[in-house]
Motif scaffolding. Sequence first.
Motif, PDB file in Angstrom:
ATOM      1  N   ASN A 128     -51.473 -18.700 -25.579  1.00 19.41           N
ATOM      2  CA  ASN A 128     -51.724 -17.162 -25.133  1.00 19.41           C
ATOM      3  C   ASN A 128     -50.265 -16.643 -25.147  1.00 19.41           C
ATOM      4  O   ASN A 128     -50.044 -15.763 -24.038  1.00 19.41           O
ATOM      5  N   ILE A 129     -49.383 -16.950 -26.055  1.00 19.82           N
ATOM      6  CA  ILE A 129     -47.927 -16.429 -25.909  1.00 19.82           C
ATOM      7  C   ILE A 129     -47.703 -15.038 -25.608  1.00 19.82           C
ATOM      8  O   ILE A 129     -46.827 -14.522 -24.994  1.00 19.82           O
ATOM      9  N   SER A 130     -48.665 -14.100 -26.216  1.00 17.75           N
ATOM     10  CA  SER A 130     -48.528 -12.748 -26.274  1.00 17.75           C
ATOM     11  C   SER A 130     -48.795 -12.145 -24.890  1.00 17.75           C
ATOM     12  O   SER A 130     -47.889 -11.524 -24.190  1.00 17.75           O
ATOM     13  N   GLN A 131     -49.873 -12.602 -24.045  1.00 16.56           N
ATOM     14  CA  GLN A 131     -50.066 -12.398 -22.695  1.00 16.56           C
ATOM     15  C   GLN A 131     -48.982 -13.055 -21.906  1.00 16.56           C
ATOM     16  O   GLN A 131     -48.356 -12.234 -20.894  1.00 16.56           O
ATOM     17  N   ALA A 132     -48.466 -14.435 -22.035  1.00 16.57           N
ATOM     18  CA  ALA A 132     -47.535 -14.874 -21.188  1.00 16.57           C
ATOM     19  C   ALA A 132     -46.208 -14.125 -21.286  1.00 16.57           C
ATOM     20  O   ALA A 132     -45.412 -14.466 -20.278  1.00 16.57           O
ATOM     21  N   SER A 133     -45.973 -13.713 -22.404  1.00 15.56           N
ATOM     22  CA  SER A 133     -44.473 -13.203 -22.418  1.00 15.56           C
ATOM     23  C   SER A 133     -44.539 -11.654 -22.158  1.00 15.56           C
ATOM     24  O   SER A 133     -43.597 -10.763 -22.527  1.00 15.56           O
TER      25      SER A 133
END
Length: 189
Positions: A128-133
């Motif tokens: 979930n890199i988009s949300q995490a970043s």
Amino acid sequence: MMKTTLVTLLFSLLSILLYGQQQTAISIWVHQKKQASIGLEQLRNLPQQQLDSLRIYNHAGSYRSTLQQIKGVLLKDILKEVRFGEGSPKELSEYYLIAKAKDGYKVVFSWNELFNSPLGDKVLLVTNISQASQGKQKDGFALLSPKDIATGRRYVKDLESIQIRRIDNQHIGEPRKRSGKTRSEINRK
């Protein structure tokens, strides 16, 4: 002229659409042969991990950013079913993994780091890199090693593939050719 412009515009638009698509799978290569492609659906079937937050530090120890509400899967859980090609368990110590990003950035982990040390219990394939970043990074996959001191060094954005290789024994023990200069002298040039 109009036809050429239209064709150029069409190809440009197609390139943008294809390049901008979310990555759907990570390739796993063993001895430079593709063994598997693992997608989000397969990753969801593995034990899920979560980190509240992780501060990213560069090689010099300077703070760069913070990832929050990170979700993913342990890298070693993904690799448990992959055959490395070893003849005996002893040979596993000769294997290393290269995690490669779309832009060519690469980081290395040894088999022992992942399967024979506490570090392996934390190396995470982030789903979930988009949300995490907080939207700073596009969708796709990332790889993190939260136990590293400089967490940014092995933070692989847009993870594309994992390559499993064995140490080439014919070069082990051969002395490296040295220029006779110190590292400081070389860097001054």
